[in-house]
Scaffold this motif. Structure first.
Motif, PDB file in Angstrom:
ATOM      1  N   SER A 220       0.808  -1.227   0.000  1.00 11.90           N
ATOM      2  CA  SER A 220       0.000   0.000   0.000  1.00 11.90           C
ATOM      3  C   SER A 220       0.835   1.268   0.000  1.00 11.90           C
ATOM      4  O   SER A 220       0.370   2.321   0.432  1.00 11.90           O
TER       5      SER A 220
ATOM      6  N   ALA B  81      -2.313   2.265  -1.981  1.00 15.40           N
ATOM      7  CA  ALA B  81      -2.292   3.561  -1.306  1.00 15.40           C
ATOM      8  C   ALA B  81      -3.661   4.224  -1.356  1.00 15.40           C
ATOM      9  O   ALA B  81      -4.098   4.852  -0.377  1.00 15.40           O
TER      10      ALA B  81
ATOM     11  N   ALA C  86      -5.899   5.263   1.902  1.00 11.61           N
ATOM     12  CA  ALA C  86      -6.456   6.603   2.090  1.00 11.61           C
ATOM     13  C   ALA C  86      -7.966   6.549   2.277  1.00 11.61           C
ATOM     14  O   ALA C  86      -8.522   7.221   3.158  1.00 11.61           O
TER      15      ALA C  86
ATOM     16  N   VAL D 219      -0.002   0.487   6.761  1.00  7.66           N
ATOM     17  CA  VAL D 219       0.524   0.719   5.414  1.00  7.66           C
ATOM     18  C   VAL D 219       1.734  -0.180   5.230  1.00  7.66           C
ATOM     19  O   VAL D 219       2.721  -0.067   5.954  1.00  7.66           O
TER      20      VAL D 219
ATOM     21  N   LEU E  65       0.425   9.945   2.886  1.00  3.30           N
ATOM     22  CA  LEU E  65      -0.973   9.652   3.216  1.00  3.30           C
ATOM     23  C   LEU E  65      -1.484  10.578   4.318  1.00  3.30           C
ATOM     24  O   LEU E  65      -2.644  11.001   4.291  1.00  3.30           O
TER      25      LEU E  65
ATOM     26  N   GLU F 174      -2.375  13.668   2.669  1.00  6.20           N
ATOM     27  CA  GLU F 174      -3.585  13.500   1.865  1.00  6.20           C
ATOM     28  C   GLU F 174      -4.833  13.396   2.726  1.00  6.20           C
ATOM     29  O   GLU F 174      -5.916  13.874   2.337  1.00  6.20           O
TER      30      GLU F 174
ATOM     31  N   PHE G  97      -2.405   6.262  10.523  1.00  4.01           N
ATOM     32  CA  PHE G  97      -1.657   5.303   9.721  1.00  4.01           C
ATOM     33  C   PHE G  97      -0.529   4.691  10.544  1.00  4.01           C
ATOM     34  O   PHE G  97       0.115   5.380  11.341  1.00  4.01           O
TER      35      PHE G  97
END
Length: 264
Positions: free
Chosen positions: A15, A21, A25, A36, A51, A54, A60
């Motif tokens: 990921s 990925a 997200a 991740v 991430l 984002e 995460f």
């Protein structure tokens, strides 16, 4: 329709980029804590940082481990032992003449694309069954139904993933654990862009190369374009939620209409 995964923990294999990925997200936006995963610790750290940019406030966890190996799967499980959602996204692909694929390459494809998912499912499913809630997904491909002549080793492993989704769903029968395969169509990722350019000619501009690829190699696509990773993630997030509680043992299609059939 509101998808709320607050309080849930997910592990998404492979990921650090592309479809994985985008899935990470999407799950984080819905409130899940997301592991991740990738092999390289530095690359995983960069992906986690991206991430977090984002998805502000996204939770995460870096999971640097080669889950294509038994040791790496154990390491990933040790990092995220409480996953309620397992997304088996890891996969390799490459174009090669069918008669040039040797035994070693066949074994590598099964180790990476199939056995990685089997091992992690064996690890995580018991806890999910015990708590009577869980979501397991196998990211398969339209290539598992319409085997591409240029990469039958990949297509065969994706067919196997469809069987895994159905078989493990039967193991979870009668519980609150659902297991599905997601049948993905040609998707725009860095790896696919390179694959397309290699197949149709690196000298072509990207937009033209994409059109040639879809016309000559995936003419059955009704979308007539590559799918965006976020479009795959939307389906995965839905299947990870309580809203999809009656969907299990299925091969759910996000293939852009590539498979010319009413059902897979």
């Amino acid at each position: 329709m509101r998808i709320d995964l607050t309080g849930r923990t997910a592990l998404v294999t492979a990921s650090t980029q592309g479809i994985g990925a985008a899935i990470a997200a999407g799950l984080a936006r819905a409130g899940a804590r997301v592991g991740v995963n990738g092999r390289d610790p530095e690359r995983v750290a960069r992906a986690v940082a991206q991430l977090r940019d984002e998805v502000p406030g996204g939770d995460f966890v870096a999971v640097a481990a080669d889950v294509a190996t038994a040791e790496g799967a154990e390491q990933a499980y040790a990092n995220v032992p409480d996953a309620d959602i397992l997304i088996n996204n890891l996969g390799v692909f490459a174009a090669k003449d069918a008669l040039d694929i040797d035994d070693a390459e066949w074994r590598r494809y099964f180790e990476v694309n199939v056995l990685s998912a089997v091992r992690l499912t064996r690890m995580y499913m018991p806890r999910m069954l015990e708590q009577d809630w869980g979501r397991i997904q196998f990211i398969s491909s339209e290539s598992g139904v319409a085997i591409p002549v240029e990469m039958i080793q990949y297509g065969t492993t994706k067919t196997a993933m469809l069987a895994l989704g159905r078989g493990f769903a039967k193991k979870a029968a009668g519980s609150g654990v659902t297991v599905n395969s997601v049948l993905v169509g040609p998707t725009r990722t860095a790896g696919v862009e390179e694959f397309v350019q290699d197949l149709v000619g690196a000298e072509l501009p990207w937009e033209e190369a994409q059109r040639v690829f879809m016309r000559e190699h995936r003419p059955q696509s009704l979308l007539q374009r590559l799918i965006e990773p976020a479009e795959i993630a939307n389906m995965v997030v839905y299947l990870s939620s309580d809203l999809a509680s009656a969907t299990t043992g299925g091969a759910v299609r996000v293939d852009g209409g590539c498979v010319d059939a009413i059902v897979p």
